[in-house]
Design a protein around this motif. Structure first.
Motif, short mmCIF file in Angstrom:
data_model
loop_
_atom_site.label_atom_id
_atom_site.label_comp_id
_atom_site.label_asym_id
_atom_site.label_seq_id
_atom_site.Cartn_x
_atom_site.Cartn_y
_atom_site.Cartn_z
N ALA A 61 0.87 -1.19 0.00
CA ALA A 61 0.00 0.00 0.00
C ALA A 61 0.90 1.23 0.00
O ALA A 61 1.77 1.36 0.86
CB ALA A 61 -0.91 0.00 1.22
N VAL A 62 0.70 2.10 -0.96
CA VAL A 62 1.53 3.30 -1.12
C VAL A 62 0.70 4.53 -0.76
O VAL A 62 -0.37 4.76 -1.35
CB VAL A 62 2.06 3.43 -2.56
N LYS A 63 1.17 5.28 0.24
CA LYS A 63 0.52 6.54 0.61
C LYS A 63 1.29 7.68 -0.04
O LYS A 63 2.49 7.84 0.19
CB LYS A 63 0.49 6.73 2.12
N VAL A 64 0.61 8.50 -0.85
CA VAL A 64 1.22 9.63 -1.56
C VAL A 64 0.60 10.89 -1.01
O VAL A 64 -0.61 11.10 -1.11
CB VAL A 64 0.99 9.53 -3.08
N LEU A 65 1.43 11.76 -0.40
CA LEU A 65 0.93 13.00 0.18
C LEU A 65 0.52 13.96 -0.93
O LEU A 65 1.06 13.95 -2.03
CB LEU A 65 1.99 13.66 1.06
N HIS A 66 -0.45 14.81 -0.61
CA HIS A 66 -0.91 15.82 -1.57
C HIS A 66 0.24 16.75 -1.91
O HIS A 66 0.95 17.23 -1.03
CB HIS A 66 -2.08 16.62 -1.00
N SER A 67 0.39 17.03 -3.20
CA SER A 67 1.49 17.90 -3.63
C SER A 67 1.32 19.33 -3.18
O SER A 67 2.28 20.07 -3.04
CB SER A 67 1.61 17.86 -5.16
N ASP A 68 0.06 19.79 -2.94
CA ASP A 68 -0.17 21.16 -2.54
C ASP A 68 -0.10 21.37 -1.04
O ASP A 68 -0.30 22.47 -0.55
CB ASP A 68 -1.54 21.65 -3.04
N LYS A 69 0.19 20.28 -0.29
CA LYS A 69 0.29 20.41 1.17
C LYS A 69 1.76 20.59 1.55
O LYS A 69 2.44 19.69 2.03
CB LYS A 69 -0.28 19.16 1.85
N SER A 70 2.30 21.79 1.31
CA SER A 70 3.70 22.03 1.61
C SER A 70 4.00 22.02 3.10
O SER A 70 5.12 21.78 3.52
CB SER A 70 4.11 23.39 1.02
N ASN A 71 2.98 22.24 3.93
CA ASN A 71 3.20 22.26 5.37
C ASN A 71 3.28 20.86 5.95
O ASN A 71 3.49 20.71 7.15
CB ASN A 71 2.08 23.04 6.06
N LEU A 72 3.10 19.81 5.12
CA LEU A 72 3.16 18.44 5.63
C LEU A 72 4.56 17.85 5.56
O LEU A 72 4.76 16.69 5.89
CB LEU A 72 2.21 17.56 4.83
N THR A 73 5.57 18.61 5.11
CA THR A 73 6.92 18.08 4.98
C THR A 73 7.46 17.64 6.33
O THR A 73 8.01 16.54 6.47
CB THR A 73 7.83 19.16 4.38
N LYS A 74 7.29 18.46 7.35
CA LYS A 74 7.77 18.11 8.69
C LYS A 74 7.02 16.88 9.22
O LYS A 74 7.63 15.98 9.81
CB LYS A 74 7.59 19.31 9.63
N GLN A 75 5.73 16.83 9.03
CA GLN A 75 4.95 15.69 9.51
C GLN A 75 5.34 14.41 8.79
O GLN A 75 5.39 13.33 9.39
CB GLN A 75 3.46 15.99 9.31
N PHE A 76 5.64 14.51 7.48
CA PHE A 76 6.06 13.34 6.74
C PHE A 76 7.36 12.77 7.31
O PHE A 76 7.49 11.56 7.51
CB PHE A 76 6.23 13.72 5.27
N HIS A 77 8.32 13.66 7.56
CA HIS A 77 9.60 13.19 8.11
C HIS A 77 9.43 12.63 9.53
O HIS A 77 10.16 11.73 9.94
CB HIS A 77 10.62 14.32 8.10
N GLN A 78 8.48 13.17 10.30
CA GLN A 78 8.23 12.61 11.63
C GLN A 78 7.70 11.18 11.55
O GLN A 78 8.17 10.30 12.28
CB GLN A 78 7.23 13.50 12.39
N GLU A 79 6.75 10.95 10.65
CA GLU A 79 6.23 9.59 10.49
C GLU A 79 7.32 8.66 9.99
O GLU A 79 7.44 7.51 10.43
CB GLU A 79 5.05 9.59 9.53
N LEU A 80 8.13 9.14 9.06
CA LEU A 80 9.22 8.32 8.53
C LEU A 80 10.22 7.98 9.61
O LEU A 80 10.73 6.85 9.70
CB LEU A 80 9.90 9.08 7.38
N GLU A 81 10.51 8.95 10.48
CA GLU A 81 11.47 8.71 11.56
C GLU A 81 10.94 7.69 12.57
O GLU A 81 11.67 6.80 13.00
CB GLU A 81 11.78 10.04 12.27
N ILE A 82 9.65 7.80 12.91
CA ILE A 82 9.09 6.88 13.91
C ILE A 82 9.01 5.46 13.36
O ILE A 82 9.54 4.51 13.95
CB ILE A 82 7.69 7.36 14.34
N LEU A 83 8.38 5.29 12.19
CA LEU A 83 8.14 3.96 11.67
C LEU A 83 9.41 3.28 11.19
O LEU A 83 9.45 2.06 11.06
CB LEU A 83 7.12 4.02 10.54
N SER A 84 10.46 4.05 10.87
CA SER A 84 11.70 3.43 10.42
C SER A 84 12.57 2.96 11.59
O SER A 84 13.52 2.21 11.39
CB SER A 84 12.49 4.42 9.56
N LYS A 85 12.23 3.37 12.82
CA LYS A 85 13.05 3.02 13.97
C LYS A 85 12.38 2.04 14.92
O LYS A 85 13.04 1.50 15.80
CB LYS A 85 13.43 4.29 14.74
N ILE A 86 11.07 1.85 14.80
CA ILE A 86 10.38 0.96 15.72
C ILE A 86 9.76 -0.19 14.95
O ILE A 86 9.40 -0.05 13.78
CB ILE A 86 9.29 1.71 16.51
#
Length: 792
Positions: free
Chosen positions: A451-476
């Motif tokens: 399952a591939v989740k693709v963030l909306h391209s017009d949501k520029s404020n989600l960059t920080k949130q994307f990296h937070q999810e990536l950091e959490i799920l990649s370490k636990i």
């Protein structure tokens, strides 16, 4: 505002009876006059609107708006009094710590002629003795061209006259005294009386013309030369002397009257002439001659004034002509520059056109060369691409086994082209979900359904949130947390394992009506197990080191089920990671506002904005109640509390009947622990590790025993399944049937393992034409329908 308007300013301090008396007196005194404009003055201290430089935030704006609002409310009654009289009025709010200085500057800047102020509390009895009060100070510092009226209790207390009023008063007093002395003299003839009455008016007219001539002389001297100015000034002096010889004089304060010695001389002259000539001379002719002389002098002065005005006009015409010449010269220069620029632009266009032709010729030649090279190297490039793909795949598998780059990166990086190709350019047919952050697609990457989740391209404020999810799920990692397989950080895409049975919300409430085959309801023992799995994943997040993780959006829609109905919590990290302040020992985090779904948000967190792990406990309690009832979260806790108190067996009626025959005792335990978790105050909620998990683990054991018994019964029914439901390799009913290239249907997992070791068909013993597997959707629907009938 028109010229010549009388400007009257009314200074007020607040909204009280004293202020109304000042405004009422000003309206009675000046409102009936023509061309009058009122100005309402209010001085506001600076410290009432000052803002600290350390806090220039939204609080400053709110505070200043509040001060302005109070000022408008305070001035409203006075404004209504002016509006009732239908007079023109302007409001001026001055900001100063010195009231007298602020009013003085306003009078100076706006040319205020009349200033009306209220008397201070001490001025009523000691106006002349005490000069330190505010009213006295305002009167002292106000410019002298303005008249200041001091009002007390609606009546005029004192007036500080302007210089103009003082000069006019002095002039009127002198003229009145001279008129009185002349009227008491018995030797003045009728001719002298006529000359006395007409002369002051004539001299005032002469004085006005003389003043104009002085101004004209000054301007002419500036525009032409200094000699002309001296000549006209001398002529004006001569005019003044001539007037003095005729019997007039000018006072120091610009007042006008008779010269005393001239009056006595004229009286004696007239007396002597009357006695010597008696009836020989005609007084009427003598008076007429004097009037003619005065008229002649007046005409001479007016002529000089007209000549001066003509000289000024001629100077202005010369200045205008010079300006026109300068403008014509500038226009010629600009026209020349424009012509030069046009020529340069044409030359540049020719150069650009030549370069464009050269570029087109070079591109054509390069295209011919490229085509020739492509024809020669097409096979070679294709072989190299295949070899490179195999090498990359091999390197990824080696890194995954050895823990090399994967350990450093913590997740596998996918190319954006791979994701686009796998999702058929994000086809709507492959879309399986859509949320506020992006869309989710089902596809195959590296021979695996993901399952591939693709963030909306017009949501520029989600960059920080994307990296937070990536950091959490990649370490636990946890068996009941959704597994992150990889990501494409450059395009905001996350790749998860695919959960075949959708979300818990779909299984409890909607039954997935859009799916290919209806999903069977979850049995009660599966719900006990799912409750324990969710609690264990939450306990893992809350005890994470060194920083605990609060999910903050726990709900059935974020709990996913795989093909065996094993639950996993999804959406763990997107804007949900909370850092722990090292200076505090508790896991309390301040946030700017509540985050989550309404019915699952902790009421205390919603009220205070402070999130704790107990916020997830509240949402988990609501989920436990939904597992038991399969109802909406709205008002569910209240309904269950009422059912538990009822002794007529309503509790059994509120349980979800599609889950099978519930064990009432164990169901009550799960409902009661859910109600405790859903308490309004977090201190009343049970501890996850010490109280909740032991109860759910005991219920899981009960569910495990019931599951084994149900499986044995189901196995007995499997002997009656149609033959084409069985996999030729595993001899079991298939869960994911796929058609291989030999034309037979197999269980996907079994045939995949077979293809890794064998190249021949297990049914025909002939080599497979290719390794392509196609899902057998019709057979899958038939198997699901057969199983649903078994459960029912």
């Amino acid at each position: 505002m028109g010229d010549g308007a009388l400007i009257v300013a009314v200074a007020i301090k607040g909204n009280n009876s004293k202020t109304k008396g000042v405004v009422r007196w000003a309206l009675q005194q000046f409102a009936s006059q023509e061309h009058v404009v009122f100005k309402l003055l209010h001085v506001q201290p600076r410290d009432s609107i000052s803002v600290s430089t350390a806090r220039k935030d939204s609080t400053t704006t709110v505070y200043k708006k509040d001060v302005d609002r109070k000022t408008r409310e305070m001035l409203l009654p006075s404004r209504d009094m002016f509006a009732h009289r239908e007079v023109q009025m302007d409001i001026m709010v001055l900001e100063s710590d010195d009231v007298a200085d602020a009013i003085s500057k306003a009078v100076q800047d706006h040319g205020i002629s009349e200033l009306v102020i209220g008397a201070s509390s001490s001025i009523i009895f000691s106006w002349k003795l005490k000069r330190s009060n505010l009213s006295s100070k305002i009167s002292d510092v106000t410019p002298r061209f303005c008249t200041v009226h001091v009002i007390s209790k609606g009546k005029l207390l004192n007036v500080r006259k302007s210089d103009i009023d003082i000069e006019t008063s002095i002039t009127d007093d002198r003229s009145e005294n001279q008129f009185t002395s002349s009227s008491h003299s018995g030797s003045v003839s009728s001719t002298s009386s006529h000359q006395f009455s007409s002369t002051p008016l004539l001299f005032q007219r002469m004085q006005a013309l003389s003043t104009v001539n002085q101004k004209v002389g000054t301007k002419i001297g500036t525009n032409s030369n200094i000699d002309t100015h001296h000549n006209r000034t001398a002529s004006l002096d001569v005019d003044t002397k001539m007037l003095n010889q005729k019997g007039f004089y000018r006072t120091s304060s610009s007042g006008i009257g008779y010269g005393g010695s001239d009056i006595q001389g004229r009286r004696r002259s007239y007396t002597d002439e009357g006695s010597s000539s008696s009836c020989s001379s005609d007084p009427t002719s003598s008076s007429s001659q004097v009037n003619k002389d005065f008229e002649l002098e007046k005409l001479k002065i007016e002529l000089r004034h007209i000549k001066g005005m003509y000289a000024v006009a001629q100077g202005e015409v010369m200045d205008a002509s010079k300006k026109v010449q300068d403008l014509n010269q500038r226009r010629s220069e600009e026209a020349s520059r424009l012509k030069n620029l046009t020529i340069r632009e044409e030359d540049a266009d020719e150069v650009v056109e030549m370069e464009r032709e050269r570029q087109e010729q070079a591109e054509n030649e390069a295209e011919l060369v490229r085509r020739c090279v492509e024809r020669e190297t097409e096979d070679k490039l294709e072989a190299q691409a295949r070899a490179e793909e195999v090498r990359k795949e091999k390197q990824r598998l080696e890194d995954a086994l050895e823990g090399g780059p994967l350990q450093r990166q913590q997740y596998m990086k996918f190319e954006w082209e791979e994701i686009v190709q796998a999702t058929s350019s994000f086809s709507d047919e492959l879309k399986i979900g859509m949320g506020g952050y992006g869309s989710v697609y089902r596809c195959n990457l590296h021979h695996t359904t993901v399952a591939v989740k693709v963030l909306h391209s017009d949501k520029s404020n989600l960059t920080k949130q994307f990296h937070q999810e990536l950091e959490i799920l990649s370490k636990i990692r946890h068996p009941h947390l959704l597994l992150l397989l990889g990501a494409c950080p450059d395009h905001g895409s996350l790749v998860y394992e695919y959960m075949h049975n959708g979300s818990l919300e779909e299984r409890l409430m909607t039954r997935r009506p859009n799916s290919d085959a209806p999903q069977p309801p979850l049995r009660w023992f599966e719900r006990f197990r799912i409750a324990w799995e969710i609690a264990s994943a939450l306990y893992f997040l809350h005890t994470n080191e060194p920083r605990p993780i609060v999910h903050r959006d726990l709900k059935p829609a974020n709990i996913l089920l795989d093909r065996n109905n094993v639950s996993k919590i999804g959406d763990v990290g997107l804007s949900k990671m909370v850092n722990l302040d090292p200076s505090h020992a508790s896991t309390v985090f301040n946030q700017t506002g509540p985050v989550g779904t309404f019915f699952y948000i902790d009421p205390e967190y919603q009220r205070t904005g402070v999130v704790t792990p107990e916020s997830d406990i509240y949402a988990f309690g609501i989920i436990l109640l939904q597992l038991a009832t399969a109802r909406s979260a709205m008002g569910l806790a209240h309904s269950l509390e009422k059912a538990l108190r009822d002794q007529t067996g309503k509790f059994s009626e509120i349980l979800d009947k599609t889950a099978g025959d519930w064990p009432v005792k164990e169901a009550k335990e799960m409902v009661m622990i859910g109600l405790r978790c859903a308490e309004m105050r977090k201190r009343d909620r049970p501890d996850l590790g010490k109280e909740i998990l032991p109860v759910l683990e005991r219920l899981k054991d009960v569910a495990c025993n019931a599951r084994n018994m149900f499986a044995e019964t189901l196995m007995d029914h499997n002997h009656h399944a149609p033959g084409h439901f069985y996999c030729p390799i595993t001899k079991d009913v298939m869960d994911n049937p796929c058609v291989a290239s030999d034309g037979y249907t197999y269980e996907k997992k079994a045939i995949t393992e077979w293809l890794e070791k064998n190249h021949k068909s297990p049914m025909t013993d002939a080599p497979f034409p290719n390794q392509t597997l196609l899902p057998n959707q019709s057979l899958l629907s038939a198997i699901k329908e057969w199983r649903s009938h078994l459960i029912k």
